[in-house]
Design a protein around this motif. Structure first.
Motif, mmCIF file in Angstrom:
data_model
loop_
_atom_site.group_PDB
_atom_site.id
_atom_site.type_symbol
_atom_site.label_atom_id
_atom_site.label_comp_id
_atom_site.label_asym_id
_atom_site.label_seq_id
_atom_site.Cartn_x
_atom_site.Cartn_y
_atom_site.Cartn_z
ATOM 1 N N HIS A 8 0.897 -1.372 -0.336
ATOM 2 C CA HIS A 8 0.070 0.246 0.535
ATOM 3 C C HIS A 8 0.285 0.740 -0.157
ATOM 4 C CE1 HIS A 8 -3.871 -2.858 0.075
ATOM 5 N NE2 HIS A 8 -3.466 -3.534 1.035
ATOM 6 N N GLU A 9 2.222 1.228 -0.648
ATOM 7 C CA GLU A 9 3.180 2.361 -0.600
ATOM 8 C C GLU A 9 2.445 3.099 -2.403
ATOM 9 O OE1 GLU A 9 5.122 0.251 1.936
ATOM 10 O OE2 GLU A 9 4.942 -0.537 -0.329
ATOM 11 N N ARG A 27 -3.360 4.233 5.728
ATOM 12 C CA ARG A 27 -3.707 5.241 7.082
ATOM 13 C C ARG A 27 -5.005 4.553 7.557
ATOM 14 N NH1 ARG A 27 -5.766 7.629 9.862
ATOM 15 N NH2 ARG A 27 -7.477 8.245 8.344
ATOM 16 N N GLU A 28 -5.653 4.189 6.510
ATOM 17 C CA GLU A 28 -7.406 3.794 7.664
ATOM 18 C C GLU A 28 -6.390 2.717 8.520
ATOM 19 O OE1 GLU A 28 -9.493 3.672 4.765
ATOM 20 O OE2 GLU A 28 -10.194 5.885 4.106
ATOM 21 N N MET A 30 -3.621 1.786 10.019
ATOM 22 C CA MET A 30 -2.592 2.017 10.854
ATOM 23 C C MET A 30 -3.664 3.124 11.817
ATOM 24 S SD MET A 30 0.747 4.151 9.152
ATOM 25 C CE MET A 30 0.784 3.271 7.553
ATOM 26 N N GLY A 31 -4.405 3.381 11.812
ATOM 27 C CA GLY A 31 -5.040 5.011 12.844
ATOM 28 C C GLY A 31 -4.305 5.891 12.473
ATOM 29 N N GLU A 32 -4.683 6.926 13.305
ATOM 30 C CA GLU A 32 -4.645 8.579 13.074
ATOM 31 C C GLU A 32 -2.752 8.821 13.603
ATOM 32 O OE1 GLU A 32 -4.790 12.625 14.940
ATOM 33 O OE2 GLU A 32 -6.198 11.348 14.946
ATOM 34 N N VAL A 33 -1.814 9.288 11.923
ATOM 35 C CA VAL A 33 -0.878 9.353 12.442
ATOM 36 C C VAL A 33 0.034 10.830 13.106
ATOM 37 C CG1 VAL A 33 1.335 9.998 11.380
ATOM 38 C CG2 VAL A 33 -0.085 8.226 9.809
ATOM 39 N N ILE A 85 -1.690 13.870 6.023
ATOM 40 C CA ILE A 85 -1.583 12.713 5.801
ATOM 41 C C ILE A 85 -3.152 12.244 6.673
ATOM 42 C CG2 ILE A 85 -0.464 10.511 6.810
ATOM 43 C CD1 ILE A 85 1.967 11.406 7.132
ATOM 44 N N ASN A 86 -3.310 12.640 7.550
ATOM 45 C CA ASN A 86 -4.142 11.547 8.067
ATOM 46 C C ASN A 86 -5.635 11.723 7.163
ATOM 47 O OD1 ASN A 86 -3.276 10.436 9.920
ATOM 48 N ND2 ASN A 86 -2.892 12.208 11.376
#
Length: 99
Positions: A8-9, A27-28, A30-33, A85-86
């Motif tokens: 997913h890069e 991103r979803e 991994m949660g909030e960066v 990012i988020n």
């Protein structure tokens, strides 16, 4: 045209310059960066090399480059505003550019 890796890069090439980031799905998941460590401009990297460190509300993650080359720019705005990012990981939340 944006190409996406199995991890997913994403990478998008335009006029010999490739921009790299992560997908909205990644991103979803991994949660909030909450923290990012970007590579250095001028650094030579190889395909598959871990170049970005992200910490999120769920875990720390190393992001690998989908291609090799020389880093010519990093997204400095991310150091001040992780919401990029988020909120927009496939747009304004890009990580670095390379040739």
């Amino acid at each position: 045209m944006k190409k996406v890796t199995q991890t997913h890069e994403w990478v998008e090439e335009q006029d010999g310059i490739s921009t790299v980031g992560i997908t909205k799905y990644a991103r979803e998941e991994m949660g909030e960066v909450v923290y990012i460590e970007l590579p250095k401009v001028g650094q030579e990297i190889k395909k598959g090399e871990e170049v970005v460190i992200l910490e999120s509300t769920k875990a720390a993650t190393d992001i690998s480059s989908p291609i090799g080359g020389k880093i010519i720019e990093v997204n400095e705005a991310l150091k001040e505003n992780l919401a990029l990012i988020n909120d927009d990981p496939e747009g304004k939340g890009w990580f670095f550019k390379l040739t």
